[in-house]
Design a protein around this motif. Structure first.
Motif, short mmCIF file in Angstrom:
data_model
loop_
_atom_site.label_atom_id
_atom_site.label_comp_id
_atom_site.label_asym_id
_atom_site.label_seq_id
_atom_site.Cartn_x
_atom_site.Cartn_y
_atom_site.Cartn_z
N HIS A 1 0.14 -2.30 -2.32
CA HIS A 1 0.01 -0.82 -2.16
C HIS A 1 -1.27 -0.22 -2.35
N GLU B 1 2.06 3.46 -10.73
CA GLU B 1 3.30 3.69 -10.27
C GLU B 1 3.51 4.49 -8.92
N PRO C 1 4.46 5.64 -5.29
CA PRO C 1 5.66 5.66 -4.49
C PRO C 1 5.72 4.48 -3.54
N GLU C 2 7.01 4.09 -3.10
CA GLU C 2 7.03 2.91 -2.22
C GLU C 2 6.56 3.25 -0.90
N HIS C 3 6.57 4.74 -0.69
CA HIS C 3 6.04 4.84 0.87
C HIS C 3 4.61 5.17 1.06
#
Length: 229
Positions: free
Chosen positions: A39, A145, A147-149
């Motif tokens: 990420h 934390e 976001p997945e995108h």
């Protein structure tokens, strides 16, 4: 006037075209192939050795519609929108001119929104070490934390100025100064492609003068060609 400087004209558009950083490009390609993309990435190293270029290729590949063997196709709608500077899902930020906490708070708000067309929203922050302490602290929560995108790619020439709390939340890649022989071979390839006659000794001198920075070597190369007429 259609002249384009060598550094821009020969800027790599695929991982395999990045010069002298195979230890990094191979690892990133394998991560893409095996769906193990992190990420957040931190690209460190001296100027002119391919950090920002590699970040752009990674961002483009993550949203490419026809990825093959970890490489972007450079032909699909997503690749073309990026190449034409029209992509809304790949955001490049200069850390030196967007270093205040207000800009980072704005970034944190935009991170919440999904990509417009691509798989990911990718934020490339160049010269990330220029952010203020308050800005780093504001960014930390998003990195904890994410976001997945959302994917972050940070680039810096001064990694010692980046807080350890940020570094520990990124996959770090250390770019090397490019070896003289590698740089010389690349300049020879450019000269042959551009039908420019330049002797081996001149290429050696240019490569030594560049001190491991390909961008500097390409700039000196342009100056030598202009001087020679």
């Amino acid at each position: 006037m259609n002249y384009i400087v060598t550094a821009r004209k020969w800027r790599p558009q695929r991982f395999e075209e990045v010069v002298g950083q195979e230890h990094i490009t191979t690892t990133i390609k394998n991560a893409i192939i095996n769906n193990r993309v992190a990420h957040a990435y931190l690209f460190t190293g001296p100027r002119g050795c391919g950090k920002t270029t590699t970040a752009r290729i990674l961002a483009k590949t993550l949203n490419c519609l026809n990825v093959k063997d970890g490489e972007p196709c450079n032909e699909c709608e997503m690749c073309q929108s990026f190449l034409n500077l029209q992509s809304l899902d790949i955001i490049e930020i200069d850390g030196a001119s967007n270093r205040r906490i207000e800009e980072i708070r704005t970034l944190r708000e935009s991170v919440k929104y999904a990509p417009t067309k691509g798989n990911f929203k990718v934020y490339i922050i160049d010269e990330v070490h220029m952010l203020t302490t308050e800005s780093f602290n504001a960014l930390l929560k998003t990195l904890e934390e994410p976001p997945e995108h959302t994917i972050f790619i940070f680039a810096t020439t001064d990694v010692h100025k980046v807080p350890l709390t940020i570094i520990s939340r990124c996959q770090r890649f250390d770019f090397r100064r490019i070896e003289i022989s590698t740089m010389k071979n690349h300049l020879r390839k450019i000269a042959e492609s551009e039908k420019i006659e330049i002797d081996d000794k001149a290429l050696t001198l240019i490569s030594k003068k560049a001190d491991g920075a390909l961008r500097d070597a390409q700039s000196i190369f342009d100056q030598v060609i202009s001087f020679s007429g």
